[in-house]
Design an enzyme around this catalytic site. Sequence first.
Site, PDB file in Angstrom:
ATOM      1  N   LEU A  15       0.874  -1.103  -0.157  1.00 44.67           N
ATOM      2  CA  LEU A  15      -0.185  -0.027  -0.040  1.00 44.67           C
ATOM      3  C   LEU A  15       0.826   1.357   0.006  1.00 44.67           C
ATOM      4  O   LEU A  15       0.674   2.114  -0.696  1.00 44.67           O
ATOM      5  CB  LEU A  15      -0.885   0.072   1.143  1.00 44.67           C
ATOM      6  CG  LEU A  15      -1.861   1.446   1.242  1.00 44.67           C
ATOM      7  CD1 LEU A  15      -2.673   1.624   0.121  1.00 44.67           C
ATOM      8  CD2 LEU A  15      -2.611   1.002   2.727  1.00 44.67           C
ATOM      9  N   ASP A  38      10.788   3.123  12.284  1.00 49.81           N
ATOM     10  CA  ASP A  38      10.140   2.527  13.280  1.00 49.81           C
ATOM     11  C   ASP A  38       9.125   3.260  13.944  1.00 49.81           C
ATOM     12  O   ASP A  38       9.536   3.729  14.725  1.00 49.81           O
ATOM     13  CB  ASP A  38      11.141   1.646  14.010  1.00 49.81           C
ATOM     14  CG  ASP A  38      10.339   0.715  15.033  1.00 49.81           C
ATOM     15  OD1 ASP A  38       8.959   0.794  15.129  1.00 49.81           O
ATOM     16  OD2 ASP A  38      11.046  -0.002  15.728  1.00 49.81           O
ATOM     17  N   ILE A  39       7.955   3.083  13.632  1.00 45.03           N
ATOM     18  CA  ILE A  39       6.782   4.098  14.292  1.00 45.03           C
ATOM     19  C   ILE A  39       6.848   3.664  15.747  1.00 45.03           C
ATOM     20  O   ILE A  39       5.984   4.420  16.489  1.00 45.03           O
ATOM     21  CB  ILE A  39       5.668   3.953  13.511  1.00 45.03           C
ATOM     22  CG1 ILE A  39       5.030   2.692  13.407  1.00 45.03           C
ATOM     23  CG2 ILE A  39       5.807   4.592  12.097  1.00 45.03           C
ATOM     24  CD1 ILE A  39       3.393   2.572  13.086  1.00 45.03           C
ATOM     25  N   THR A  70       1.445  -7.072   9.855  1.00 43.32           N
ATOM     26  CA  THR A  70       0.296  -7.932   9.204  1.00 43.32           C
ATOM     27  C   THR A  70       0.428  -9.406   9.047  1.00 43.32           C
ATOM     28  O   THR A  70      -0.358 -10.282   8.707  1.00 43.32           O
ATOM     29  CB  THR A  70       0.358  -7.403   7.657  1.00 43.32           C
ATOM     30  OG1 THR A  70       1.297  -7.500   7.201  1.00 43.32           O
ATOM     31  CG2 THR A  70      -0.129  -6.074   7.813  1.00 43.32           C
ATOM     32  N   THR A 109      -8.169  -2.338   9.842  1.00 46.24           N
ATOM     33  CA  THR A 109      -8.658  -3.874   9.230  1.00 46.24           C
ATOM     34  C   THR A 109      -9.905  -4.268   9.583  1.00 46.24           C
ATOM     35  O   THR A 109     -10.318  -3.770  10.407  1.00 46.24           O
ATOM     36  CB  THR A 109      -7.675  -4.783   9.729  1.00 46.24           C
ATOM     37  OG1 THR A 109      -7.969  -5.956   9.017  1.00 46.24           O
ATOM     38  CG2 THR A 109      -7.389  -4.926  11.040  1.00 46.24           C
ATOM     39  N   ASP A 110     -10.504  -5.059   8.731  1.00 50.39           N
ATOM     40  CA  ASP A 110     -11.752  -5.946   9.030  1.00 50.39           C
ATOM     41  C   ASP A 110     -11.599  -6.596  10.324  1.00 50.39           C
ATOM     42  O   ASP A 110     -12.357  -7.232  11.016  1.00 50.39           O
ATOM     43  CB  ASP A 110     -12.119  -6.827   7.904  1.00 50.39           C
ATOM     44  CG  ASP A 110     -11.065  -7.884   7.337  1.00 50.39           C
ATOM     45  OD1 ASP A 110      -9.913  -7.231   7.088  1.00 50.39           O
ATOM     46  OD2 ASP A 110     -11.271  -8.690   7.436  1.00 50.39           O
ATOM     47  N   TYR A 133      -3.812 -10.125  16.183  1.00 54.05           N
ATOM     48  CA  TYR A 133      -3.533  -9.162  15.251  1.00 54.05           C
ATOM     49  C   TYR A 133      -4.874  -8.245  15.173  1.00 54.05           C
ATOM     50  O   TYR A 133      -4.525  -6.892  15.334  1.00 54.05           O
ATOM     51  CB  TYR A 133      -3.787  -9.782  13.790  1.00 54.05           C
ATOM     52  CG  TYR A 133      -3.796  -8.982  12.759  1.00 54.05           C
ATOM     53  CD1 TYR A 133      -2.662  -8.021  12.304  1.00 54.05           C
ATOM     54  CD2 TYR A 133      -4.822  -8.909  11.912  1.00 54.05           C
ATOM     55  CE1 TYR A 133      -2.748  -7.026  11.236  1.00 54.05           C
ATOM     56  CE2 TYR A 133      -4.964  -7.871  10.979  1.00 54.05           C
ATOM     57  CZ  TYR A 133      -3.971  -7.142  10.794  1.00 54.05           C
ATOM     58  OH  TYR A 133      -4.197  -5.962   9.493  1.00 54.05           O
ATOM     59  N   LYS A 137      -4.539  -4.044  16.138  1.00 54.73           N
ATOM     60  CA  LYS A 137      -5.245  -3.162  15.294  1.00 54.73           C
ATOM     61  C   LYS A 137      -6.291  -2.268  16.001  1.00 54.73           C
ATOM     62  O   LYS A 137      -6.326  -0.937  15.718  1.00 54.73           O
ATOM     63  CB  LYS A 137      -5.788  -3.752  14.041  1.00 54.73           C
ATOM     64  CG  LYS A 137      -4.618  -4.341  13.104  1.00 54.73           C
ATOM     65  CD  LYS A 137      -3.422  -3.230  12.680  1.00 54.73           C
ATOM     66  CE  LYS A 137      -4.123  -2.309  11.667  1.00 54.73           C
ATOM     67  NZ  LYS A 137      -3.052  -1.311  10.955  1.00 54.73           N
ATOM     68  N   TRP A 158      -8.679  -7.699   2.588  1.00 52.82           N
ATOM     69  CA  TRP A 158      -8.514  -8.398   1.643  1.00 52.82           C
ATOM     70  C   TRP A 158      -7.588  -7.764   0.542  1.00 52.82           C
ATOM     71  O   TRP A 158      -7.675  -7.515  -0.593  1.00 52.82           O
ATOM     72  CB  TRP A 158      -9.582  -9.167   0.861  1.00 52.82           C
ATOM     73  CG  TRP A 158     -10.269 -10.154   1.800  1.00 52.82           C
ATOM     74  CD1 TRP A 158     -10.224 -10.002   3.190  1.00 52.82           C
ATOM     75  CD2 TRP A 158     -11.176 -11.089   1.377  1.00 52.82           C
ATOM     76  NE1 TRP A 158     -11.048 -11.341   3.715  1.00 52.82           N
ATOM     77  CE2 TRP A 158     -11.775 -11.753   2.599  1.00 52.82           C
ATOM     78  CE3 TRP A 158     -11.560 -11.555   0.056  1.00 52.82           C
ATOM     79  CZ2 TRP A 158     -12.614 -13.001   2.533  1.00 52.82           C
ATOM     80  CZ3 TRP A 158     -12.244 -12.544  -0.055  1.00 52.82           C
ATOM     81  CH2 TRP A 158     -12.811 -13.209   1.294  1.00 52.82           C
TER      82      TRP A 158
END
Length: 295
Positions: A15, A38-39, A70, A109-110, A133, A137, A158
Site C-alpha cells: 500500500l 520504526d513508528i 500484518t 482492518t476488518d 492481530y 489493530k 483483503w
Amino acid sequence: MTALAILVPGGTGQLGHDLAVGAPAGSVVRAPARAELDISQAGPVVEAVDGLVAAAGDRPPVVINAAAYTAVDAAETDQDKAFAVNADGPRLLAAVCASRRVPLVHVSTDYVFSGDKTGPYEVDDPVGPKSVYGTTKLAGENAILRSGVDGWVVRAAWVYGANGNNFVKTITRLESERATLSVVDDQRGSPTWTVDLAAGLLELAGRIVAGTAPEGRVLHCTGGGETTWCGFARAIFEELGADPARVQPCTTADFPRPASRPKNSVLSPTAWNDAGLTPMRPWREALTKSFQANS
C-alpha cells in the site's frame, strides 16, 4: 488534486508504494521503509514528522500511516512486536502529529470485527476481534481516536498489490505448481486493490487539508461487492487464462490456522460514499485492471 506534503510510514509495502507513486503532481512525498522509520520509536517519529513539516513549504502536510504488523498467524505468539507496531506506533504518531497540528490518516482492518454479523459491517457496529492481530489493530484505532489528533481511521480488507506478499501472488504461483487447489469458501470479503485504496486515501487526505473532510472519523474503503476466498481464487485463475474449476471449495475447518479469521469481512461503503468520496470500483473489475497493469 492539490499538491500535498505526505509522510507515508511503511512506504515500501504494497500500500505504501502505491500511496507514494499515486500522490498528486508536485507533492512532497516521504515514504520510508520500516528500517528507516520504526513508528514504535519516539525519536524517529518526531524526526520524521518534523522533517515533513520543514519540507512542506506551502504544501499542507499530512501523514498517511501504512505501517503495520500484518503477519496474522505469527502475531499469536509474537504479541509484543505486533502491539509495538500496531498499537504503540499509531499512539506515537498521533501524539506527535497532534503537537505539530498535522492531520493523520490511519489504515486499519476488518479484523477488528468478530466476523459473526450476517450483513456488511457499518463503521459504528460493535467491534470484537478474535485474534491478537485484530486486537492490536483495534488498540491502534482507539489510540488515535482518543488522542485529540485531527485523525481518521480507514478500515480496509483483503488487500493485494504489486508489492509484497498477498493472496493474488500466492494463487498465481500455485496455479503453475498444482493441478487443483482447495480454497476456503466459507469466509466472505471484498478484495481491495492497493491502487484503488491508495487513490481513496489520497482523496481523503486532499479533502482533509482543504477543510472539507468527512465528519465521521471512521470510514471503510474496500473493493465493491463481495466474494469468498474460493471465488477470489477462481477469478484469479480466470485472469491467468486457467480453468477456474481447478479451484475447489473447502471449509475453514479443513485448514485450521493459529489465528481465527472473520467469517464475514464485508465492510459497508455507506459512510465513505455518504461523505462524497469516490465510490470504490467493483472488486472483479479492479482485479482485471490489476492484471492489465502488471502485464
